[in-house]
Every structure is written in C-alpha cells, then in structure tokens.
Motif scaffolding. Sequence first.
Motif, PDB file in Angstrom:
ATOM      1  N   GLY A 190      52.555  49.729  41.441  1.00  0.00           N
ATOM      2  CA  GLY A 190      53.892  48.382  40.328  1.00  0.00           C
ATOM      3  C   GLY A 190      51.801  48.312  40.370  1.00  0.00           C
ATOM      4  O   GLY A 190      50.662  48.377  41.095  1.00  0.00           O
ATOM      5  N   VAL A 191      52.047  47.213  39.041  1.00  0.00           N
ATOM      6  CA  VAL A 191      51.049  47.068  38.815  1.00  0.00           C
ATOM      7  C   VAL A 191      49.947  45.822  39.964  1.00  0.00           C
ATOM      8  O   VAL A 191      50.849  44.787  40.720  1.00  0.00           O
ATOM      9  N   THR A 192      48.692  46.118  40.697  1.00  0.00           N
ATOM     10  CA  THR A 192      48.636  45.892  41.697  1.00  0.00           C
ATOM     11  C   THR A 192      47.104  44.900  41.529  1.00  0.00           C
ATOM     12  O   THR A 192      46.555  45.671  40.747  1.00  0.00           O
ATOM     13  N   ALA A 193      47.017  43.731  41.717  1.00  0.00           N
ATOM     14  CA  ALA A 193      45.665  43.179  42.139  1.00  0.00           C
ATOM     15  C   ALA A 193      44.360  43.694  43.220  1.00  0.00           C
ATOM     16  O   ALA A 193      44.562  43.596  44.380  1.00  0.00           O
ATOM     17  N   THR A 194      43.905  44.692  42.439  1.00  0.00           N
ATOM     18  CA  THR A 194      43.208  45.287  43.782  1.00  0.00           C
ATOM     19  C   THR A 194      41.474  44.748  43.052  1.00  0.00           C
ATOM     20  O   THR A 194      40.380  45.191  43.714  1.00  0.00           O
ATOM     21  N   VAL A 195      41.456  43.548  41.929  1.00  0.00           N
ATOM     22  CA  VAL A 195      40.031  42.850  41.191  1.00  0.00           C
ATOM     23  C   VAL A 195      40.627  41.429  41.438  1.00  0.00           C
ATOM     24  O   VAL A 195      41.897  40.836  41.152  1.00  0.00           O
ATOM     25  N   PRO A 196      39.569  40.786  41.241  1.00  0.00           N
ATOM     26  CA  PRO A 196      39.649  39.547  42.013  1.00  0.00           C
ATOM     27  C   PRO A 196      40.353  38.867  40.372  1.00  0.00           C
ATOM     28  O   PRO A 196      39.189  39.233  39.587  1.00  0.00           O
ATOM     29  N   GLY A 197      41.591  37.715  39.638  1.00  0.00           N
ATOM     30  CA  GLY A 197      41.926  37.224  39.117  1.00  0.00           C
ATOM     31  C   GLY A 197      42.709  38.159  38.050  1.00  0.00           C
ATOM     32  O   GLY A 197      43.839  37.574  37.138  1.00  0.00           O
ATOM     33  N   ALA A 198      42.697  39.751  38.602  1.00  0.00           N
ATOM     34  CA  ALA A 198      43.957  40.550  38.323  1.00  0.00           C
ATOM     35  C   ALA A 198      45.858  39.547  38.193  1.00  0.00           C
ATOM     36  O   ALA A 198      46.748  39.955  37.708  1.00  0.00           O
ATOM     37  N   GLU A 199      46.025  39.367  39.280  1.00  0.00           N
ATOM     38  CA  GLU A 199      47.390  37.792  39.394  1.00  0.00           C
ATOM     39  C   GLU A 199      47.352  37.334  38.528  1.00  0.00           C
ATOM     40  O   GLU A 199      48.761  37.308  37.552  1.00  0.00           O
ATOM     41  N   ALA A 200      45.981  36.981  37.570  1.00  0.00           N
ATOM     42  CA  ALA A 200      46.181  36.141  36.414  1.00  0.00           C
ATOM     43  C   ALA A 200      47.131  36.850  35.289  1.00  0.00           C
ATOM     44  O   ALA A 200      47.775  35.790  34.046  1.00  0.00           O
ATOM     45  N   PHE A 201      47.000  38.051  35.081  1.00  0.00           N
ATOM     46  CA  PHE A 201      47.685  38.983  34.332  1.00  0.00           C
ATOM     47  C   PHE A 201      48.826  39.810  34.536  1.00  0.00           C
ATOM     48  O   PHE A 201      48.891  40.808  33.765  1.00  0.00           O
TER      49      PHE A 201
END
Length: 237
Positions: A190-201
């Motif tokens: 799945g689309v995973t937050a591997t960089v800071p701020g990615a959760e916002a997307f």
Amino acid sequence: MTTALVTAAARGIGEEVARQLARLGTHVVITARDPADAAAAAERIDGAEAMPVGVDIADQASVDTAAQAFADRWGHLDILINNAAAHPDRDETPSQANLAAATDALRVTLFGTWRMTQAFLPLLRRSSHPRIVNVSSGAGSHTDEQYGFPVFGGAAASHAIGKAALNAFTAVLAAELSDTPVIVNAVCPGVTATVPGAEAFGARPVEESAPGVVWAATLPDDGPRGGFFRDAQPLGW
C-alpha cells in the motif's frame, strides 16, 4: 534460528519489516548500498545484524560479493525479502518518458530483484522452509482500483511497468519452484509514509504496511505460491 535478509532495509518499510521479523525471533540481516547505513539501522533493531558489505542490486559484482559474504558468515538463508526498488518518477508518462531513465528504473526494480534471487537461491535451497517475498505495488495492476494502471492516467510509467513485470517474474519463478520447498509471492504494502509528511497525502505509517510483507515471509509450508497480495488478501494484477 530462522535467518532473513531484507534489501534496502536501512530506512522506511524495509527497516520496519526487519524490525517486525526480529520481534518474531527471526535473525535479520539488513542490507543497504552503504554498509554504514545498514549498520546504523541494525543498531536500532534488537535481533538484527548488518551485511558487512554494501549491496547495490543493480550491480552484478556487488550482488555476487554480497552472496559470497553471506554464505561465508551465515551459511544458509531462510527468507529473502526483495524490498529494494527504483524511486518512482510520478510525473513520467509513457509517451514522454526518458528511456535511459526508464531503463535504469527497470534495472533496479525488475532485474535487481531477479539478480538477487538468482544469487541467493542456492542459499535458500539449504533451508527447510525457504520464502521469497517480492515487494511490489498495485501500480502494476490492471484491476487495483486504488493504484492500478487506469487510475493515474499513465503517470509514473516506469514504476507501474516495473512492478507489473515484477509480478510476472514472481509468477513464473513460483511455477519453476512449484515442486520445491521455496515459496514465492509478491506483496503490495500500500501507499506507505516513507518520507516526512507523506501521511498528509493519504500514506499510512510503515507500522501498518509492514505486516503484509511479514505475513508472506512467514507462511506455512502449505501457503499460497505465486500470488499477489495486500494485507494478506489476494490482489488482482
């Protein structure tokens, strides 16, 4: 003790997969292109150890050196997690793609995984319960309604094509190994937050994406083969 090797495990989902496997009692070997990065990640995980050499999966000599170093130090391998892949160019489309850059991407995502698998398969054959997990993506799917080919109008072309090819590689490798103990599957985390701020997307934390990879790495001997999964559920491609 079960031993696993995870490529590109110095950060992101690779590191989290290594951490979750270690919590299950697996001895995890972390790889990175820079051995210092692998060593730093291993320090953060109880039960993990760093590969003593850097591993660039796009380079045959690097992979061959790593396989020999692994054989000399650990002797056999139970789980190979092919996590390393090229970083996607989200703006790339098929008609406008730079084909030199696309070739470089496929050299990592497809042929790097293929190269690692060939090099480490002899060590996996020494295991009683060998597993190969190829970390793929729904971007390489015709049917994934979240990330598949029709969704983004052809964007991230090399990424999508590379992951589709990786799914095909998984299927044909599983067919070749169908009468052996080696179980091979592909997993979309799945689309995973591997960089800071990615959760916002809309990306989810690595802690939520890694379990699907760990599930495929720890399947029982009668588990599925040659499949494509997300969160332990079959995914069409």
